[in-house]
Design a protein around this motif. Structure first.
Motif, PDB file in Angstrom:
ATOM      1  N   SER A 148      -4.035  -3.411  -8.692  1.00  0.00           N
ATOM      2  CA  SER A 148      -4.272  -2.266  -7.802  1.00  0.00           C
ATOM      3  C   SER A 148      -2.979  -1.535  -7.445  1.00  0.00           C
ATOM      4  N   GLY A 149      -1.857  -2.217  -7.489  1.00  0.00           N
ATOM      5  CA  GLY A 149      -0.589  -1.592  -7.112  1.00  0.00           C
ATOM      6  C   GLY A 149      -0.342  -1.612  -5.609  1.00  0.00           C
ATOM      7  N   ALA A 150      -1.354  -2.066  -4.838  1.00  0.00           N
ATOM      8  CA  ALA A 150      -1.226  -2.073  -3.373  1.00  0.00           C
ATOM      9  C   ALA A 150      -0.814  -3.452  -2.877  1.00  0.00           C
ATOM     10  N   ARG A 151       0.018  -3.462  -1.861  1.00  0.00           N
ATOM     11  CA  ARG A 151       0.377  -4.745  -1.259  1.00  0.00           C
ATOM     12  C   ARG A 151      -0.887  -5.384  -0.700  1.00  0.00           C
ATOM     13  N   PRO A 152      -1.094  -6.671  -0.956  1.00  0.00           N
ATOM     14  CA  PRO A 152      -2.332  -7.297  -0.475  1.00  0.00           C
ATOM     15  C   PRO A 152      -2.533  -7.033   1.020  1.00  0.00           C
ATOM     16  N   GLY A 153      -3.716  -6.562   1.359  1.00  0.00           N
ATOM     17  CA  GLY A 153      -4.014  -6.256   2.758  1.00  0.00           C
ATOM     18  C   GLY A 153      -3.806  -4.803   3.110  1.00  0.00           C
ATOM     19  N   SER A 154      -3.037  -4.071   2.300  1.00  0.00           N
ATOM     20  CA  SER A 154      -2.806  -2.664   2.651  1.00  0.00           C
ATOM     21  C   SER A 154      -3.964  -1.812   2.131  1.00  0.00           C
ATOM     22  N   LYS A 155      -4.138  -0.664   2.758  1.00  0.00           N
ATOM     23  CA  LYS A 155      -5.321   0.146   2.437  1.00  0.00           C
ATOM     24  C   LYS A 155      -4.963   1.316   1.522  1.00  0.00           C
ATOM     25  N   LEU A 156      -5.990   1.924   0.957  1.00  0.00           N
ATOM     26  CA  LEU A 156      -5.801   3.138   0.166  1.00  0.00           C
ATOM     27  C   LEU A 156      -6.104   4.332   1.066  1.00  0.00           C
ATOM     28  N   LYS A 157      -5.344   5.404   0.858  1.00  0.00           N
ATOM     29  CA  LYS A 157      -5.688   6.622   1.617  1.00  0.00           C
ATOM     30  C   LYS A 157      -5.774   7.805   0.656  1.00  0.00           C
ATOM     31  N   ILE A 158      -6.508   8.836   1.103  1.00  0.00           N
ATOM     32  CA  ILE A 158      -6.702  10.025   0.259  1.00  0.00           C
ATOM     33  C   ILE A 158      -5.349  10.705   0.034  1.00  0.00           C
TER      34      ILE A 158
END
Ligand SMILES: [Zn+2]
Ligand SMILES: [Zn+2]
Length: 362
Positions: A148-158
């Motif tokens: 996903s490329g996201a740090r675990p626990g961090s959210k995605l935003k528009i």
């Protein structure tokens, strides 16, 4: 689309043209044949030029094309991927003209890249088949963020740059007038979303270059230069896309005794003067160990004898095999013992009395 034409000829470049030369040639040809060009425009030809450029400007596709032609590209990428230009969106072509922004299709699942590996095998390994462990460098999903490329626990935003569309439009002045360019949003790479905090392991890329080990089963009868394909063993896809394929190119080492000619195996066998004259049975090496070979009396140097069925198994049909061919060389003795010399002298006399050729051994 006519696909018989040579892509290099289409762009009027040599086979060793550099990337810059390819780009330059493409621009020239595309300007000439673009359908909007009232004097020399030719839509069919324009499409062909684009196809040629699409392939030759991509080093991986070019490499496959050089070696295996268009049919190789089709099997490597599938028709759609290898010849990927919908002409609904000419902006893609213009972007290639001006080289300003790389245009991607809207971000969706991306197929992983194909991997290529040159595998050296021994002569007998290629004949009998073998399993080899190979290690390849491959982009795989990051273990920490699972792609996903996201740090675990961090959210995605528009993404604010494109409002979640994944692409940005802009109008550009060009040789042909105003052209709307649709390009992938550079902020979110077309995802429409960006991560609040990037994964520290892969720095947000979602993939990492890692080494992976694959067991490759080489089928019996494989020949030098053969290209084997394992679907799905290439690099991992992105955003849920399928993995690429693995191509293994076989290089077979030479053998000191055996050479291969299609399905046949050839050896050279030296026999003595006496063996050639008298005939008999000798042992010869084969890919299944030593085998008896009957030599007919009076055999000449250069004669080829055959052991049927001891050749190379047919790829994908190992029950069918070629033959072993034995090239006979008769060795003339160059050092004779006293006793041997006497025998040869006697032989010479007998043959002379029979009216044969004079040997001149006196
Ligand atoms: Zn990661
Ligand atoms: Zn965006």
């Amino acid at each position: 689309m006519a696909q018989a034409k040579d892509l290099y000829e289409l762009l009027d470049i040599s086979r060793d043209a550099t990337e810059d030369e390819i780009k330059k040639a493409f621009r020239q040809q595309a300007r000439k044949f673009h359908p909007d060009n009232k004097e020399t425009g030719n839509e069919e030809h324009f499409k062909e030029i684009n196809q040629a450029y699409e392939i030759l400007s991509d080093p991986q596709k070019r490499n496959i094309y050089d070696q295996y032609g268009l049919s190789g590209l089709k099997s490597a990428y599938g028709n759609a991927e290898a010849f990927n230009f919908g002409f609904g969106d000419l902006s893609e072509i213009f972007s290639q003209f001006f080289g300003e922004t790389k245009v991607h299709r809207a971000a969706g699942p991306e197929r992983g890249m194909d991997l290529r590996y040159e595998l050296e095998t021994d002569f007998l390994e290629a004949i009998n088949g073998c399993t080899k462990e190979i290690t390849v460098q491959s982009h795989e999903d990051c273990k920490v963020c699972k792609g996903s490329g996201a740090r675990p626990g961090s959210k995605l935003k528009i993404c604010r740059s494109c409002n979640g569309l994944g692409e940005v439009r802009r109008v550009q002045e060009s040789f042909f007038g105003h052209v709307t360019q649709i390009t992938t949003c550079p902020s979110c790479q077309g995802n429409g979303k960006i991560v609040e905090q990037e994964c520290t392991e892969c720095k947000g890329k979602g993939q990492e270059l890692t080494k992976k080990t694959i067991d490759v089963k080489v089928p019996c009868g494989v020949d030098d230069g053969a290209r084997l394909r394992w679907g799905g063993k290439g690099e991992a896809g992105r955003k849920g896309g399928p993995p690429g394929d693995l191509y293994v190119i076989i290089q077979v080492k030479e053998h000191e005794i055996f050479t291969r000619d299609g399905q046949n195996i050839i050896i050279e066998q030296k026999i003595s003067f006496a063996q050639a004259a008298l005939g008999g049975t000798i042992k010869v090496p084969s890919i299944e160990g030593e085998k008896p070979l009957h030599i007919p009396g009076g055999v000449q140097s250069g004669t080829v004898l055959k052991i049927p069925g001891l050749g190379v198994p047919k790829l994908n049909n190992p029950a069918r095999r070629g033959d072993q061919l034995i090239q006979i060389t008769v060795e003339t003795p160059n050092k004779l013992s006293g006793e041997e010399r006497k025998i040869f002298e006697q032989l010479a006399k007998i043959q002379e009395e029979k009216g044969g050729k004079k040997f001149g051994i006196f």
